[in-house]
Each structure stands twice: as C-alpha cells, then as structure tokens.
Design a protein around this motif. Sequence first.
Motif, PDB file in Angstrom:
ATOM      1  N   THR A 213       0.844  -1.180   0.068  1.00  0.00           N
ATOM      2  CA  THR A 213       0.010  -0.259  -0.132  1.00  0.00           C
ATOM      3  C   THR A 213       0.881   1.253   0.000  1.00  0.00           C
ATOM      4  O   THR A 213       1.822   1.047   0.465  1.00  0.00           O
ATOM      5  N   ALA A 214       0.241   2.236  -0.251  1.00  0.00           N
ATOM      6  CA  ALA A 214       1.035   3.562  -0.418  1.00  0.00           C
ATOM      7  C   ALA A 214       1.567   4.221   0.874  1.00  0.00           C
ATOM      8  O   ALA A 214       2.297   4.884   0.866  1.00  0.00           O
ATOM      9  N   HIS A 249       4.000   0.143  -4.681  1.00  0.00           N
ATOM     10  CA  HIS A 249       4.620   1.428  -4.675  1.00  0.00           C
ATOM     11  C   HIS A 249       6.038   1.502  -4.454  1.00  0.00           C
ATOM     12  O   HIS A 249       6.659   1.614  -3.433  1.00  0.00           O
ATOM     13  N   GLY A 278      -3.174  -0.592  -5.430  1.00  0.00           N
ATOM     14  CA  GLY A 278      -2.640   0.027  -6.593  1.00  0.00           C
ATOM     15  C   GLY A 278      -2.367  -1.015  -7.581  1.00  0.00           C
ATOM     16  O   GLY A 278      -2.744  -2.110  -7.784  1.00  0.00           O
TER      17      GLY A 278
END
Length: 431
Positions: A213-214, A249, A278
Amino acid sequence: MLQRFAARAVVVGDRAGTVVPDAVLDVVDGVIGWVGPAADAPPLTEDAEVRSLPGVLVPGMVNTHSHAPMVLFRGQGEGLPLDRWLREVMWPREARLTPEDVEVAMTAASAEMLRHGVTTSVEMYFQPERIAAAVRATGARAVVANPLIGLPGFGTFDEQLATAVGLAGRSDAQVEFGIGPHSAYTVPLPVLRDAAVAAREHGMLLTVHVAETATEGDELLAQHGSSVPALLAAHDVLGGRVLGAHCVHMDDGDLELWREYDVAVAHCPGSNTKLASGTARLRDMLDLGIRVGMGTDGPASNDNLDLFEDLRLAAQLARLRERDATALTAPEAFWLATGAAAAAVGRDDLGQLTAGRRADLVHVDTEDIAFTPVGDVTDLLTHLVWSVGSRHVRDTWVAGRQLVRDGVSTTVDEAALRADVQTRAMRLAGR
C-alpha cells in the motif's frame, strides 16, 4: 515405466510463447524425458502407457504468493482497506485458529488450485507442518514459508524463526520449507535481518510483503528517512533467494535495488485491485530484468485461487497503465504464471514443459467455442490468455501422477472438505 501423452498441442510456458502442434510428451519417473512433434517422437517401449488427449497440454502453474488456508475467511471484511481488514477482521479470527483448522483449510484450497491448473504454491501461513501434510495429501507441491509476525498466541519472533529454521532439513521435491516474515511494518528490522541470514545459510526462500500500500512505510520513512526497500538493503535482508510480495509502490531507486540484489516479485493484481492497493510497475520490472511471477494472494483478499484470472488481469492492467496495447503480450502473461513464476521462486525444475523438468502437466479442453477460431497454432496460446478460464481444465498431473481427472480430485473428497471448512469458518467468525 514410460508414460506418453499425445495432445493437440503442447504450450511450453517460455517467454517466447512456444507452441508445439500435434505434440508428444514422454514422462519417465515423474520427469519429462522428451517433448516435440509426434512425427519425431522416439520409439515406444513395450511397457509404455499412452494417453491421447483432445486438448492442449500446458505446464502446471506456479502461484508465487498465497495464504491458501484463508479459505476459512473468504469474503470476510468486504469493502475494508488493507490495514483495517487485517486488524479488525483477519487477525482476531486467526488468533482462534487451531492446527486442525489450518490443515483442513489447506487441503481444500490445494485441491481447488489443482482443479484450476495450479500445481505449486508459495504459502506464507501458520502451522507449516500441517500445511505440508495437506499438500502431501492432495499430491500438489508447495514452498511453505513459516510466518514471522507479532500476533498474540503465535510465540515470540525468536520462537517463530527457530521453527522455520528447524524445518530446513525436511525439504524435498514436493514440499520445500522457507521463511516468511510478514513485512517491515509488522516485524522489527533486526528480526528481518536475522531471518534473511538464516535463509541464506540454509538455502531457503525468504518471502516478505513489500510496498503493498502507499502508506504502510510512512512510519519507517519518518523514523529512518528511507523507503522500505532501502531499509531492507541497509539491514542485510536482501541477497539470496528473496521474494517480495506485491511491490506495488516502488520508485526508480527501489526497482534498481531489486535489480541489483536480484530480488524477485510476486505480482498479485487480483488482490491489489480488490483492496485498492494500486497497480504495480510490471512493465518496468520486466524491462529491468527483475524476476516476476504471478500470485493470487490469499483467498480472503482475491477472493479466489485462479491464476488464469490473475494472468489475464495482469496483462490488462499493464496495458492500461502504460496506455499501450503491446505493454504485455499474451505469451508473456502466460509465462508469468508458468516458467517465470518458477524462476521467481528459484525452482527451475518446474514451470515449463521441457526435457529434464518435473512432469507437472495440465490438460485444457479445447472443444469449446472459446478456442474458436484457430488460424495458426499460436492462436491456442492467445485464447488461453484472453478467452479461456480454469473451467476448461480437465486433468492435472504432478510428477506424472494424475490428481484431477475430468475436473474431479482423485486424492481427496472435496465435498466433505467444503462442509468441514464451512463449520470451522462459522466458529472462527463467532457464529
């Protein structure tokens, strides 16, 4: 004894997308002895067993990232982002798991994967010996990585690592043991370093979630001033057989570290899209020479174990991300679930239908409108990627042993397993 398989075609599973029409494949002692056009096949031995298959033979697929016993939690926590999904739904239920829960669930999941044409999976989950027993029961293959994670009821990090290392000498061609620290945001960096050192000492696969995840690395970035990949490099985690799961990411510097240390990537587009994590830089990874293989992730976050769906989604997302219809070809997409996936986990004895590799074979039925029209033999591979699904898998063999016949498991009772999983899942959910 020689086993000869004659098929409409053999799809090799290499990057070039080699397809051999009117093909013969010979198996001796669980290993492919010869593959090529039927007209060139060597003479049969007197005791040979011959199987004529109307469809195509493809390699058993390799699922590079799975938590398959999470079939117990399939569909749970729907609509939550990853951090809340883990903390509010998954981890509390997993704290109530028994060893028997894990073995039953893994047996059911392994049988499901075999029906989908997946013969090998990389499992990061609790109770590694129970997972191994389940895989042996179905006849599949697995790399079983004992997880390291700081959750109540699963022991200290030192105890978890000792369990993983203690299994190193028990690996064989069917079940290989590895080490699976969950991530840099759940496992202290010194523990990650110790796990990596142990993995290198024993030749084990080390698999870890990275940049899924970001925001998962924000706290580490604030504390250390470096991205997670850079921190892993600085703490001697990289090197040896390292497989990073997700790797969504990643900036240019991160990818360069992956290239420098030859870190492989388990690409999980189904899970990444369902959890809105993403879209990974797949084309950039491949262009840099980074080893990439397809993964489903767990059946609680995908929610299935079907690599046909993931390889198709991988191609679609790569083309959409690059805005280029050539960004990932059909041969490359299929290769990512077969030959490339085997290479990503360091198992060059799997993933392709070539002489000397293990005879993990999948028969895909071509008597379907999804395989029409075929103007050239390469159309068969194109249809496999874009038109066909796991519903077309008819038969599966591992080391020449038939584990699925006409879509039905030959080794376990799937109906009984489904009922057992249902009962156990309701107990874990508190119902």
